[in-house]
Design an enzyme around this catalytic site. Structure first.
Site, PDB file in Angstrom:
ATOM      1  N   GLY A  82      -9.127  -8.011  -1.454  1.00 19.51           N
ATOM      2  CA  GLY A  82     -10.112  -7.125  -2.003  1.00 19.51           C
ATOM      3  C   GLY A  82     -11.359  -7.293  -0.943  1.00 19.51           C
ATOM      4  O   GLY A  82     -11.895  -8.072  -1.097  1.00 19.51           O
ATOM      5  N   LYS A 102       0.733  -9.644  -9.140  1.00 24.89           N
ATOM      6  CA  LYS A 102      -0.539  -9.040  -8.282  1.00 24.89           C
ATOM      7  C   LYS A 102      -1.476  -8.301  -9.562  1.00 24.89           C
ATOM      8  O   LYS A 102      -0.820  -7.402 -10.046  1.00 24.89           O
ATOM      9  CB  LYS A 102      -0.330  -7.900  -7.373  1.00 24.89           C
ATOM     10  CG  LYS A 102      -1.570  -7.595  -6.225  1.00 24.89           C
ATOM     11  CD  LYS A 102      -1.269  -6.928  -5.083  1.00 24.89           C
ATOM     12  CE  LYS A 102      -2.644  -6.644  -4.380  1.00 24.89           C
ATOM     13  NZ  LYS A 102      -3.456  -5.804  -4.920  1.00 24.89           N
ATOM     14  N   GLY A 150      -5.474  -5.740   2.959  1.00 23.54           N
ATOM     15  CA  GLY A 150      -4.898  -4.421   2.967  1.00 23.54           C
ATOM     16  C   GLY A 150      -5.433  -3.513   3.931  1.00 23.54           C
ATOM     17  O   GLY A 150      -4.740  -3.254   5.108  1.00 23.54           O
ATOM     18  N   ARG A 151      -6.423  -2.651   3.749  1.00 22.98           N
ATOM     19  CA  ARG A 151      -6.723  -1.743   4.809  1.00 22.98           C
ATOM     20  C   ARG A 151      -6.762  -2.166   6.212  1.00 22.98           C
ATOM     21  O   ARG A 151      -6.566  -1.428   6.980  1.00 22.98           O
ATOM     22  CB  ARG A 151      -7.867  -0.742   4.103  1.00 22.98           C
ATOM     23  CG  ARG A 151      -7.435   0.094   2.979  1.00 22.98           C
ATOM     24  CD  ARG A 151      -8.536   0.649   2.238  1.00 22.98           C
ATOM     25  NE  ARG A 151      -9.370  -0.267   1.615  1.00 22.98           N
ATOM     26  CZ  ARG A 151     -10.671  -0.111   1.093  1.00 22.98           C
ATOM     27  NH1 ARG A 151     -11.075   0.797   1.175  1.00 22.98           N
ATOM     28  NH2 ARG A 151     -11.174  -1.073   0.097  1.00 22.98           N
ATOM     29  N   MET A 198       0.921  -1.235  -0.023  1.00 18.83           N
ATOM     30  CA  MET A 198       0.080  -0.012   0.066  1.00 18.83           C
ATOM     31  C   MET A 198       0.895   1.229  -0.063  1.00 18.83           C
ATOM     32  O   MET A 198       1.799   1.531   0.952  1.00 18.83           O
ATOM     33  CB  MET A 198      -0.789  -0.008   1.499  1.00 18.83           C
ATOM     34  CG  MET A 198      -1.892  -1.127   1.283  1.00 18.83           C
ATOM     35  SD  MET A 198      -3.032  -1.181   2.554  1.00 18.83           S
ATOM     36  CE  MET A 198      -2.205  -1.919   3.750  1.00 18.83           C
ATOM     37  N   GLN A 216       7.675  -5.394  -4.277  1.00 20.04           N
ATOM     38  CA  GLN A 216       6.675  -4.978  -5.368  1.00 20.04           C
ATOM     39  C   GLN A 216       7.260  -4.073  -6.187  1.00 20.04           C
ATOM     40  O   GLN A 216       7.592  -3.015  -6.001  1.00 20.04           O
ATOM     41  CB  GLN A 216       5.383  -4.766  -4.958  1.00 20.04           C
ATOM     42  CG  GLN A 216       4.461  -4.728  -6.151  1.00 20.04           C
ATOM     43  CD  GLN A 216       3.105  -4.166  -6.080  1.00 20.04           C
ATOM     44  OE1 GLN A 216       2.924  -3.048  -5.545  1.00 20.04           O
ATOM     45  NE2 GLN A 216       1.942  -5.051  -5.840  1.00 20.04           N
ATOM     46  N   CYS A 267      -2.493  -1.556  -9.851  1.00 21.75           N
ATOM     47  CA  CYS A 267      -2.699  -0.318  -9.321  1.00 21.75           C
ATOM     48  C   CYS A 267      -3.049   0.597 -10.497  1.00 21.75           C
ATOM     49  O   CYS A 267      -2.863   0.639 -11.873  1.00 21.75           O
ATOM     50  CB  CYS A 267      -1.412   0.499  -8.951  1.00 21.75           C
ATOM     51  SG  CYS A 267      -1.469   2.190  -8.326  1.00 21.75           S
TER      52      CYS A 267
END
Length: 341
Positions: free
Chosen positions: A220, A147, A242-243, A26, A78, A108
């Site tokens: 996701g 990814k 992620g978040r 991220m 990444q 992205c």
């Protein structure tokens, strides 16, 4: 850098097993300080760097972007790029730096990434992605992964995703993480692309059926360890969060080693903060600022009594001149002695 008492060294490990649970790369969030904190919470989870562009490494020689703490293993780099030769050179730099995996960003959706002809726009050119994978694999032994999204813009995911996976698999990519949303390259901001396109978890599950030999992780909208375990029990090989892992790191990572990997280890966030103090002292001694680390620690006690005061103390004080470990201990005191209201 000044000396500090580091946690138990992780060292090299089975990255494929580690990938049962990973923290997503991220931008502006998963820097080396964030990853060090996450590693204290979980010994097993696979961690990812922020995206580093191949041109920055190869043309710009910005090798400081590869800096990380050895305690972070297993940790993946990444890369962003679309030039096979340049990506191969960047992958070599990453391998020489000791990363456990090199991951190619094909997901992205930001304008800046599109202008560089990489990120999600690469979903439109699976042949080029395959060339990039081949070039990187021919250069290093470190595993190359991808990814991606399920598609972009008006693409039909049911058609384009199988072709994409077939091409990268034929090029030697054995592990892929699929963000189960389309990316809209025009009309949606990167933030909107994380929320507005609908999730299609079933499509990712079907891809595992079509490509049983491909290690597939899903990404996701996943917000709990229970959800992650559900995907693993349903047959997927890994889950990337992620978040939720950033904003509520204790909820996701403290019990991850027990829930996902079957160990007896569950981390205590109070102990994690104490262990961070020598790391903070070393960072300050090398000229760093407290807020560069504590900004990643704000969510450690999310949902617990005293969490608001913890956040307020660090948010208001960590950017001030002279702020140091004593501020962190001040913020921690109510949480460790049970006096939080």
């Amino acid at each position: 850098m000044a000396e500090y008492n580091s946690p138990r060294r992780q060292g090299k490990t089975d990255v494929k097993r580690a990938a049962r649970l990973s923290v997503a790369p991220m931008m502006d969030w998963t820097d080396r300080h964030c990853r060090y904190l996450h590693r204290l919470l979980s010994r097993k989870t696979l961690l990812y760097t922020e995206m580093v562009t191949a041109p920055a490494l190869v043309r710009g020689r910005a090798l400081h972007l590869l800096d990380y703490n050895p305690e972070e293993h297993p940790v993946a780099l990444q890369l962003g790029g679309s030039n096979p030769e340049e990506l191969a050179k960047a992958a070599r730099l990453g391998a020489e730096a000791g990363y456990d995996e090199i991951n190619l960003n094909c997901g992205c959706p930001s304008d800046r990434v599109q202008s560089g002809t990489f990120g999600a726009v690469l979903m439109k050119d699976p042949g080029l992605v395959a060339e990039c994978v081949t070039a990187m694999r021919s250069t290093i032994d470190t595993e190359i992964t991808v990814k991606c999204r399920i598609g972009v813009d008006d693409q039909e995911p049911e058609d384009v995703l199988p072709e994409f996976l077939a091409r990268i698999s034929a090029a030697g990519c054995e592990r892929v993480t699929i963000h189960a949303r389309k990316a809209w390259l025009k009309g949606l901001s990167p933030k909107e692309n994380r929320d507005i396109p609908p999730l299609d978890y079933d499509l990712v599950m079907r891809m595992k059926g079509l490509f049983p030999g491909l290690h597939i992780s899903i990404n996701g909208g996943i917000g709990s360890l229970e959800e992650a375990r559900g995907f693993l029990e349903a047959g997927l090989d890994g889950v990337m969060i992620g978040r939720a892992a950033y904003h509520t790191p204790t909820d996701i990572l403290a019990a991850a080693d027990a829930v996902i990997y079957g160990t007896d280890e569950v981390s205590d966030p109070v102990d994690v903060v104490r262990t961070m103090l020598p790391y903070i002292e070393a960072h300050l001694a090398s000229g760093g600022r407290l807020h560069q680390i504590t900004r990643h620690m704000l969510g450690l006690f999310a949902g617990r009594p005293g969490a608001r005061q913890w956040r307020r103390t660090l948010s208001e004080g960590a950017s001030r001149d002279g702020a140091g470990p004593d501020l962190v201990e001040q913020a921690l005191a109510p949480l460790q002695d049970g006096q939080a209201a």
